[in-house]
Write a protein that holds these residues in place. Sequence first.
Motif, PDB file in Angstrom:
ATOM      1  N   LEU A  64      51.334  72.376  29.056  1.00 35.39           N
ATOM      2  CA  LEU A  64      51.162  72.916  27.724  1.00 35.39           C
ATOM      3  C   LEU A  64      51.400  71.791  26.735  1.00 35.39           C
ATOM      4  O   LEU A  64      52.417  71.081  26.818  1.00 35.39           O
ATOM      5  N   PHE A  65      50.461  71.611  25.807  1.00 41.05           N
ATOM      6  CA  PHE A  65      50.515  70.453  24.928  1.00 41.05           C
ATOM      7  C   PHE A  65      49.966  70.816  23.557  1.00 41.05           C
ATOM      8  O   PHE A  65      49.407  71.900  23.341  1.00 41.05           O
ATOM      9  N   TRP A  66      50.096  69.887  22.623  1.00 37.61           N
ATOM     10  CA  TRP A  66      49.491  69.995  21.297  1.00 37.61           C
ATOM     11  C   TRP A  66      48.945  68.620  20.923  1.00 37.61           C
ATOM     12  O   TRP A  66      49.633  67.609  21.091  1.00 37.61           O
ATOM     13  N   TYR A  67      47.716  68.586  20.431  1.00 35.86           N
ATOM     14  CA  TYR A  67      47.116  67.311  20.047  1.00 35.86           C
ATOM     15  C   TYR A  67      47.946  66.577  18.982  1.00 35.86           C
ATOM     16  O   TYR A  67      47.938  65.350  18.928  1.00 35.86           O
ATOM     17  N   PRO A 109      46.499  74.555  25.589  1.00 39.39           N
ATOM     18  CA  PRO A 109      47.054  74.207  24.283  1.00 39.39           C
ATOM     19  C   PRO A 109      48.123  75.216  23.861  1.00 39.39           C
ATOM     20  O   PRO A 109      47.929  76.426  23.970  1.00 39.39           O
ATOM     21  N   ALA A 110      49.254  74.696  23.398  1.00 41.04           N
ATOM     22  CA  ALA A 110      50.301  75.563  22.848  1.00 41.04           C
ATOM     23  C   ALA A 110      49.919  75.886  21.410  1.00 41.04           C
ATOM     24  O   ALA A 110      49.523  75.001  20.654  1.00 41.04           O
ATOM     25  N   MET A 111      50.034  77.156  21.044  1.00 42.41           N
ATOM     26  CA  MET A 111      49.630  77.570  19.707  1.00 42.41           C
ATOM     27  C   MET A 111      50.746  78.380  19.050  1.00 42.41           C
ATOM     28  O   MET A 111      50.982  79.534  19.405  1.00 42.41           O
ATOM     29  N   PHE A 112      51.434  77.728  18.114  1.00 43.67           N
ATOM     30  CA  PHE A 112      52.527  78.359  17.390  1.00 43.67           C
ATOM     31  C   PHE A 112      52.154  78.641  15.938  1.00 43.67           C
ATOM     32  O   PHE A 112      53.006  78.763  15.082  1.00 43.67           O
ATOM     33  N   GLN A 157      57.458  81.313  28.641  1.00 47.08           N
ATOM     34  CA  GLN A 157      58.665  81.213  27.806  1.00 47.08           C
ATOM     35  C   GLN A 157      58.892  79.791  27.301  1.00 47.08           C
ATOM     36  O   GLN A 157      60.013  79.277  27.329  1.00 47.08           O
ATOM     37  N   ILE A 158      57.826  79.169  26.811  1.00 48.52           N
ATOM     38  CA  ILE A 158      57.976  77.804  26.327  1.00 48.52           C
ATOM     39  C   ILE A 158      58.470  77.803  24.882  1.00 48.52           C
ATOM     40  O   ILE A 158      58.216  78.733  24.126  1.00 48.52           O
ATOM     41  N   SER A 159      59.170  76.752  24.516  1.00 47.96           N
ATOM     42  CA  SER A 159      59.660  76.606  23.137  1.00 47.96           C
ATOM     43  C   SER A 159      59.258  75.264  22.542  1.00 47.96           C
ATOM     44  O   SER A 159      59.556  74.990  21.384  1.00 47.96           O
ATOM     45  N   GLY A 160      58.604  74.422  23.331  1.00 48.14           N
ATOM     46  CA  GLY A 160      58.178  73.105  22.850  1.00 48.14           C
ATOM     47  C   GLY A 160      57.201  72.480  23.818  1.00 48.14           C
ATOM     48  O   GLY A 160      56.901  73.056  24.872  1.00 48.14           O
ATOM     49  N   VAL A 161      56.703  71.315  23.458  1.00 48.98           N
ATOM     50  CA  VAL A 161      55.744  70.593  24.290  1.00 48.98           C
ATOM     51  C   VAL A 161      56.090  69.103  24.297  1.00 48.98           C
ATOM     52  O   VAL A 161      56.771  68.638  23.371  1.00 48.98           O
ATOM     53  N   PRO A 162      55.640  68.359  25.328  1.00 47.64           N
ATOM     54  CA  PRO A 162      54.894  68.833  26.495  1.00 47.64           C
ATOM     55  C   PRO A 162      55.788  69.544  27.497  1.00 47.64           C
ATOM     56  O   PRO A 162      56.926  69.119  27.733  1.00 47.64           O
ATOM     57  N   THR A 163      55.278  70.609  28.079  1.00 51.04           N
ATOM     58  CA  THR A 163      55.991  71.369  29.104  1.00 51.04           C
ATOM     59  C   THR A 163      55.074  71.521  30.312  1.00 51.04           C
ATOM     60  O   THR A 163      53.878  71.748  30.151  1.00 51.04           O
ATOM     61  N   LEU A 164      55.652  71.381  31.495  1.00 48.45           N
ATOM     62  CA  LEU A 164      54.886  71.580  32.732  1.00 48.45           C
ATOM     63  C   LEU A 164      55.369  72.838  33.442  1.00 48.45           C
ATOM     64  O   LEU A 164      56.569  73.166  33.410  1.00 48.45           O
ATOM     65  N   ILE A 165      54.433  73.515  34.089  1.00 49.38           N
ATOM     66  CA  ILE A 165      54.726  74.692  34.900  1.00 49.38           C
ATOM     67  C   ILE A 165      54.111  74.468  36.275  1.00 49.38           C
ATOM     68  O   ILE A 165      52.924  74.140  36.377  1.00 49.38           O
ATOM     69  N   VAL A 166      54.904  74.625  37.325  1.00 49.82           N
ATOM     70  CA  VAL A 166      54.375  74.489  38.682  1.00 49.82           C
ATOM     71  C   VAL A 166      54.261  75.860  39.327  1.00 49.82           C
ATOM     72  O   VAL A 166      55.240  76.604  39.428  1.00 49.82           O
ATOM     73  N   ASN A 167      53.036  76.186  39.709  1.00 49.68           N
ATOM     74  CA  ASN A 167      52.698  77.405  40.445  1.00 49.68           C
ATOM     75  C   ASN A 167      53.168  78.691  39.765  1.00 49.68           C
ATOM     76  O   ASN A 167      53.482  79.673  40.441  1.00 49.68           O
ATOM     77  N   ARG A 184      62.231  66.015  28.440  1.00 51.70           N
ATOM     78  CA  ARG A 184      63.657  65.890  28.121  1.00 51.70           C
ATOM     79  C   ARG A 184      64.535  66.409  29.248  1.00 51.70           C
ATOM     80  O   ARG A 184      65.501  65.748  29.647  1.00 51.70           O
ATOM     81  N   SER A 185      64.220  67.590  29.790  1.00 49.29           N
ATOM     82  CA  SER A 185      65.056  68.151  30.855  1.00 49.29           C
ATOM     83  C   SER A 185      64.972  67.322  32.129  1.00 49.29           C
ATOM     84  O   SER A 185      65.926  67.262  32.909  1.00 49.29           O
ATOM     85  N   SER A 186      63.831  66.656  32.325  1.00 50.77           N
ATOM     86  CA  SER A 186      63.635  65.862  33.547  1.00 50.77           C
ATOM     87  C   SER A 186      64.237  64.472  33.450  1.00 50.77           C
ATOM     88  O   SER A 186      64.556  63.856  34.463  1.00 50.77           O
TER      89      SER A 186
END
Length: 209
Positions: free
Chosen positions: A51-54, A83-86, A168-178, A186-188
């Motif tokens: 999930l990202f934003w340009y 695309p994340a859309m807030f 349940q994303i709150s920011g980007v970039p975020t990855l989701i596996v399966n 940041r968490s990684s």
Amino acid sequence: MRNLIFSAALATLSLFGLSAQAETIEAGNQYVELSSPVPVSEPGKIEVVELFWYGCPHCYQFEPTLNPWIDKLPEDVHFVRIPAMFGGVWDIHGQLFITLESMGVERQVHKAVFDAIHKEGKKLATAEEMADFVATLGVDKDKFLSTFHSFAVKGQMEKAKKLAVAYQISGVPTLIVNGKYRFDVRSSGGPEQTLDVANQLIAKERAAR
């Protein structure tokens, strides 16, 4: 004797390096396990979603690390960008991405769009501005505009928004596996570490089959 001590020291360092390299990740630390898994778009494959934003500088900085990794993914892994859309310009840029994807030209112009915003200072905040820009990249302007305003694209936007809520994303970039595991740079611990987390979770899902 000195050579023996030196060899023993090298062996110890090698073992330490292997141990550090093999360090496992844990839910609640490097990633979060979703309470309600989200169905994947291609059953039978291990899905990785970004999930990202340009307009996001962190997403832009992640691209040079992420793209070579995507190119080397094995056949059983399916990568998807969403695309994340807030609201506001997030939605406009999301509509841009979905339009390009619907036209089958997203892969060719994705980097150019990022560069235009972050290197050239373009806003790309209106349909006309977007159409004029992608036309310089060989995309038909009229077709872009008709696709941009189509019901199909608006439907895909709603689908993407619902997925972001489910993840349940709150920011980007975020990855989701399966559809099960969520994590970010940041968490990684950094871009390279993010992909290491992704690799381990892909392996975990593959082993569970």
